[in-house]
Motif scaffolding. Structure first.
Motif, short mmCIF file in Angstrom:
data_model
loop_
_atom_site.label_atom_id
_atom_site.label_comp_id
_atom_site.label_asym_id
_atom_site.label_seq_id
_atom_site.Cartn_x
_atom_site.Cartn_y
_atom_site.Cartn_z
N VAL A 1 -35.95 8.08 66.32
CA VAL A 1 -34.89 9.08 66.26
C VAL A 1 -35.46 10.47 66.53
N ALA A 2 -36.65 10.76 66.01
CA ALA A 2 -37.25 12.07 66.24
C ALA A 2 -37.53 12.29 67.73
N GLY A 3 -38.04 11.23 68.39
CA GLY A 3 -38.30 11.35 69.83
C GLY A 3 -37.03 11.56 70.63
N GLU A 4 -36.00 10.80 70.29
CA GLU A 4 -34.74 10.95 71.00
C GLU A 4 -34.11 12.31 70.72
N GLN A 5 -34.34 12.87 69.53
CA GLN A 5 -33.83 14.20 69.25
C GLN A 5 -34.52 15.24 70.14
N ASP A 6 -35.80 15.08 70.36
CA ASP A 6 -36.52 16.02 71.23
C ASP A 6 -35.95 15.98 72.65
N ILE A 7 -35.69 14.76 73.12
CA ILE A 7 -35.14 14.64 74.49
C ILE A 7 -33.74 15.25 74.53
N GLU B 1 -29.02 13.30 64.63
CA GLU B 1 -29.23 14.01 63.37
C GLU B 1 -28.68 13.21 62.19
N VAL B 2 -27.53 12.56 62.41
CA VAL B 2 -26.98 11.71 61.36
C VAL B 2 -27.91 10.53 61.09
N GLU B 3 -28.40 9.92 62.19
CA GLU B 3 -29.33 8.80 62.03
C GLU B 3 -30.60 9.24 61.30
N ALA C 1 -24.95 15.14 75.86
CA ALA C 1 -26.24 15.37 75.19
C ALA C 1 -26.04 15.97 73.81
N LEU C 2 -25.06 16.93 73.72
CA LEU C 2 -24.77 17.52 72.40
C LEU C 2 -24.25 16.45 71.44
N GLY C 3 -23.39 15.55 71.93
CA GLY C 3 -22.90 14.47 71.06
C GLY C 3 -24.01 13.54 70.62
N ASP C 4 -24.92 13.22 71.58
CA ASP C 4 -26.06 12.36 71.21
C ASP C 4 -26.93 13.03 70.15
N LEU C 5 -27.13 14.36 70.26
CA LEU C 5 -27.96 15.08 69.29
C LEU C 5 -27.34 15.02 67.90
N ASN C 6 -26.03 15.19 67.81
CA ASN C 6 -25.36 15.10 66.51
C ASN C 6 -25.52 13.70 65.90
N ALA D 1 -30.91 11.66 59.14
CA ALA D 1 -30.58 11.83 57.71
C ALA D 1 -30.47 10.48 57.02
N TYR D 2 -29.87 9.51 57.74
CA TYR D 2 -29.72 8.17 57.14
C TYR D 2 -31.08 7.54 56.88
N PHE D 3 -31.97 7.60 57.88
CA PHE D 3 -33.28 6.95 57.69
C PHE D 3 -34.12 7.70 56.65
N ALA D 4 -33.94 9.00 56.52
CA ALA D 4 -34.62 9.73 55.45
C ALA D 4 -34.13 9.24 54.08
N TRP D 5 -32.80 9.07 53.99
CA TRP D 5 -32.23 8.54 52.74
C TRP D 5 -32.71 7.12 52.50
N ALA D 6 -32.76 6.29 53.56
CA ALA D 6 -33.21 4.91 53.43
C ALA D 6 -34.65 4.86 52.95
N ALA D 7 -35.51 5.77 53.46
CA ALA D 7 -36.90 5.80 53.04
C ALA D 7 -37.02 6.17 51.56
N GLU D 8 -36.25 7.18 51.14
CA GLU D 8 -36.30 7.61 49.74
C GLU D 8 -35.77 6.51 48.82
N THR D 9 -34.65 5.89 49.21
CA THR D 9 -34.07 4.81 48.41
C THR D 9 -35.02 3.63 48.33
N HIS D 10 -35.64 3.31 49.46
CA HIS D 10 -36.60 2.21 49.49
C HIS D 10 -37.75 2.46 48.53
N ASP D 11 -38.27 3.71 48.51
CA ASP D 11 -39.38 4.03 47.63
C ASP D 11 -38.98 3.88 46.16
N ARG D 12 -37.77 4.37 45.81
CA ARG D 12 -37.33 4.27 44.42
C ARG D 12 -37.16 2.81 44.00
N ARG D 13 -36.50 2.03 44.86
CA ARG D 13 -36.28 0.63 44.51
C ARG D 13 -37.59 -0.14 44.45
#
Length: 392
Positions: free
Chosen positions: A121-127, A156-158, A148-153, A160-172
């Motif tokens: 997702v980070a790489g695709e955000q750069d593009i 960004e949602v993805e 391209a603007l729609g893809d960037l939005n 945020a989701y994977f950041a939440w998934a990483a945090e939730t995974h660590d807690r669980r």
């Protein structure tokens, strides 16, 4: 014997024959006789080690009164159940360790997949940002820039989701890890307990001496097959010459017992000798000597005035005579001649043609006789049964 010497006659009152006792001044010693044994007044106590919350069944115990040496095995406990439990717990500990390993591996794989998605997702955000910053209609059409603007939005949602998934995974993962560690530590603690128990399956003598069995709370001596618990005594090594008498007085005979009374001890091992002693304690309540016999006894302990260390050994059976009182020139009656009304004792004095009720004050007592401290005079004839015409 005194009852036989008391003058019992038959008096006639109005034609009614009634047995009586004639009051005469007599010297008498009140005694209580009972059986007992010698116990240790000073001994080395041998106990099951503390710290283990479990019972131990005695598989073998050295014969009582055996002469044992320091370091000699005196008690062995049955380790069958403990060994089986230990084997089960060993398997349980291995299972817990395997669960921890599998959990760590699965957790690492799942976190790697999340991290890879975040990198994608980070790489695709750069593009996507590259397209959104180019405002040249010769290179990209307006629709391409809007896409391209729609893809960037969306990216960004993805993100945020994977950041939440990483945090939730660590807690669980941490929560599950702590749960599995707690289970594993509990199993290991149980394993340590079983291994500690196996380490005390044999008790050895701490010194040279004569081994004497301990008693259960019911007063019974320990035997093979009985269960003992940590901190409980399995036996003692008495110090030679340090003994006292433990006397079991039947509840019905325990009249007038008190500390400091004189006692005469006669050992079954040498009935020709007697030993003087004095009462050091009297139990506050009567208790059975065994759970199979309901008869109750008061426990009297007596300290010998002198000890023959070679003869007076722990466990020796004895006969005890306890002097509970002594009178000179006293008036004595059998217990059946006494009557009570609201705790006030009285007797029936028999005269030629009458029966007179008279209150009395009591002195020393024994299981059969009682001293009349006041209320009677020498020569009085006292009935040993209530007159038929009396309501008392």
């Amino acid at each position: 014997m005194l009852a036989a010497s008391l003058a019992i006659c038959v008096a006639c009152t109005d034609g009614v024959r009634q047995p009586t006792v004639t009051i005469e001044a007599r010297d008498h010693r009140f005694v209580v006789q009972a059986r007992g044994e010698l116990i240790a007044s000073e001994a080395v106590d041998i106990r099951v080690p503390d710290g283990l919350n479990m019972g131990f069944d005695i598989a073998w115990i050295v014969p009582e009164y055996s002469e044992v040496k320091k370091g000699q095995v005196i008690v062995r406990f049955d380790d069958t159940d403990i060994e089986m439990s230990r084997e089960n717990i060993v398997v349980e500990v291995a299972t817990r360790d395997l669960q921890l390993g599998v959990h760590s591996q699965d957790s690492a794989i799942a976190r790697t997949l999340i991290d890879h998605e975040r990198e994608r997702v980070a790489g695709e955000q750069d593009i996507a940002r590259t397209f959104t910053h180019v405002d040249d209609p010769l290179l990209f059409s307006r629709n391409e820039i809007l896409d391209a603007l729609g893809d960037l939005n969306l990216l960004e949602v993805e993100d945020a989701y994977f950041a939440w998934a990483a945090e939730t995974h660590d807690r669980r993962t941490n929560a599950e890890l702590h749960r599995l560690i707690a289970f594993r530590d509990t199993s290991r603690a149980q394993l340590d307990k079983q291994e500690s128990a196996l380490a005390v399956m044999e008790l050895t003598s701490p010194a040279d001496g004569t081994f004497v069995y301990a008693r259960t709370p019911w007063g019974e001596k320990l035997t093979q097959g009985q269960r003992v618990f940590p901190g409980r005594s399995v036996g003692v090594l008495p110090v030679k010459g340090k003994v006292r008498a433990r006397i079991y007085v039947p509840e019905v005979d325990a009249i007038g017992l008190a500390e400091d009374q004189q006692v005469t001890l006669r050992l079954d091992s040498d009935v020709g000798r007697t030993f003087a002693a004095h009462v050091s304690s009297v139990s506050s309540v009567a208790i059975p000597r065994s759970r199979d016999n309901p008869q109750k006894y008061f426990v009297v302990e007596a300290e010998p005035d002198e000890v023959d260390a070679d003869l007076m050994r722990v466990g020796s059976s004895l006969h005890a005579t306890i002097v509970t009182g002594q009178v000179e020139g006293g008036y004595l009656l059998p217990h059946q001649a006494l009557f009570y009304e609201q705790d006030q004792p009285f007797v029936y004095v028999v005269k030629r043609n009458t029966t007179e009720r008279r209150d009395v004050r009591l002195g020393h007592e024994s299981p059969t006789l009682v001293e009349i401290a006041a209320g009677l005079d020498a020569g009085d004839k006292v009935g040993v049964a209530a007159p038929e015409t009396s309501s008392g």
